[in-house]
Design a protein around this motif. Structure first.
Motif, PDB file in Angstrom:
ATOM      1  N   ASN A  97       2.236  -3.845 -12.705  1.00  0.00           N
ATOM      2  CA  ASN A  97       0.999  -3.123 -13.051  1.00  0.00           C
ATOM      3  C   ASN A  97      -0.206  -3.619 -12.262  1.00  0.00           C
ATOM      4  O   ASN A  97      -1.126  -2.856 -11.994  1.00  0.00           O
ATOM      5  CB  ASN A  97       0.715  -3.254 -14.548  1.00  0.00           C
TER       6      ASN A  97
ATOM      7  N   LYS B 277       6.846  -4.051  -7.597  1.00  0.00           N
ATOM      8  CA  LYS B 277       5.490  -3.569  -7.872  1.00  0.00           C
ATOM      9  C   LYS B 277       5.297  -3.550  -9.369  1.00  0.00           C
ATOM     10  O   LYS B 277       5.957  -2.803 -10.081  1.00  0.00           O
ATOM     11  CB  LYS B 277       5.274  -2.167  -7.310  1.00  0.00           C
TER      12      LYS B 277
ATOM     13  N   TRP C  25       0.819  -1.214   0.000  1.00  0.00           N
ATOM     14  CA  TRP C  25       0.000   0.000   0.000  1.00  0.00           C
ATOM     15  C   TRP C  25       0.850   1.261   0.000  1.00  0.00           C
ATOM     16  O   TRP C  25       0.486   2.272  -0.593  1.00  0.00           O
ATOM     17  CB  TRP C  25      -0.927  -0.042   1.213  1.00  0.00           C
ATOM     18  N   SER C  26       2.015   1.190   0.619  1.00  0.00           N
ATOM     19  CA  SER C  26       2.877   2.373   0.713  1.00  0.00           C
ATOM     20  C   SER C  26       3.387   2.841  -0.646  1.00  0.00           C
ATOM     21  O   SER C  26       3.820   3.979  -0.787  1.00  0.00           O
ATOM     22  CB  SER C  26       4.063   2.084   1.638  1.00  0.00           C
ATOM     23  N   ALA C  27       3.318   1.984  -1.661  1.00  0.00           N
ATOM     24  CA  ALA C  27       3.821   2.335  -2.992  1.00  0.00           C
ATOM     25  C   ALA C  27       2.696   2.591  -3.988  1.00  0.00           C
ATOM     26  O   ALA C  27       2.952   2.747  -5.180  1.00  0.00           O
ATOM     27  CB  ALA C  27       4.713   1.206  -3.511  1.00  0.00           C
ATOM     28  N   LEU C  28       1.453   2.630  -3.524  1.00  0.00           N
ATOM     29  CA  LEU C  28       0.322   2.774  -4.434  1.00  0.00           C
ATOM     30  C   LEU C  28      -0.021   4.228  -4.701  1.00  0.00           C
ATOM     31  O   LEU C  28       0.256   5.113  -3.892  1.00  0.00           O
ATOM     32  CB  LEU C  28      -0.910   2.081  -3.856  1.00  0.00           C
ATOM     33  N   GLY C  29      -0.675   4.424  -5.835  1.00  0.00           N
ATOM     34  CA  GLY C  29      -1.223   5.728  -6.159  1.00  0.00           C
ATOM     35  C   GLY C  29      -2.567   5.913  -5.480  1.00  0.00           C
ATOM     36  O   GLY C  29      -3.095   5.010  -4.826  1.00  0.00           O
ATOM     37  N   GLU C  30      -3.150   7.077  -5.681  1.00  0.00           N
ATOM     38  CA  GLU C  30      -4.390   7.430  -4.994  1.00  0.00           C
ATOM     39  C   GLU C  30      -5.572   6.535  -5.354  1.00  0.00           C
ATOM     40  O   GLU C  30      -6.423   6.252  -4.522  1.00  0.00           O
ATOM     41  CB  GLU C  30      -4.734   8.885  -5.319  1.00  0.00           C
ATOM     42  N   ASP C  31      -5.645   6.062  -6.583  1.00  0.00           N
ATOM     43  CA  ASP C  31      -6.786   5.265  -7.043  1.00  0.00           C
ATOM     44  C   ASP C  31      -6.545   3.762  -6.982  1.00  0.00           C
ATOM     45  O   ASP C  31      -7.381   2.990  -7.429  1.00  0.00           O
ATOM     46  CB  ASP C  31      -7.158   5.643  -8.481  1.00  0.00           C
ATOM     47  N   GLU C  32      -5.416   3.327  -6.452  1.00  0.00           N
ATOM     48  CA  GLU C  32      -5.091   1.898  -6.402  1.00  0.00           C
ATOM     49  C   GLU C  32      -5.499   1.296  -5.059  1.00  0.00           C
ATOM     50  O   GLU C  32      -5.535   1.982  -4.048  1.00  0.00           O
ATOM     51  CB  GLU C  32      -3.598   1.690  -6.648  1.00  0.00           C
ATOM     52  N   THR C  33      -5.798   0.003  -5.081  1.00  0.00           N
ATOM     53  CA  THR C  33      -6.190  -0.710  -3.865  1.00  0.00           C
ATOM     54  C   THR C  33      -5.298  -1.938  -3.669  1.00  0.00           C
ATOM     55  O   THR C  33      -4.572  -2.342  -4.565  1.00  0.00           O
ATOM     56  CB  THR C  33      -7.662  -1.167  -3.939  1.00  0.00           C
TER      57      THR C  33
END
Length: 80
Positions: free
Chosen positions: A74, A72, A35-43
């Motif tokens: 796609n 990480k 989660w720490s490497a995700l963008g705003e719209d990623e789950t």
């Protein structure tokens, strides 16, 4: 960090913490690392989890887990 309590014991003869509790802690640590490497719209959701239980966890203190994001892609992230 998970404070150990008596109700988390799965085998009262030892006593040992239930493997599901330990797996949940490991899964949460990996999820936070991903989660720490995700963008705003990623789950985040777990696709695969493998745990090798080498020794029983007893009532001696808090359980601690840490995880590192290895890769990480796609659609899938790999943590250890």
């Amino acid at each position: 960090r998970l404070p150990v309590r008596g109700e988390l014991v799965g085998d009262p003869r030892r006593p040992a913490i239930h493997g599901g509790v330990i797996s949940s802690l490991i899964d949460t640590a990996g999820g936070v690392a991903a989660w720490s490497a995700l963008g705003e719209d990623e789950t985040v959701s777990t696709v695969d989890l493998s745990v090798d239980f080498l020794e029983a966890a007893g009532l001696g203190g808090d359980l601690r887990a840490s995880a590192v994001l290895l890769r990480k892609g796609n659609r899938v992230a790999t943590c250890a």
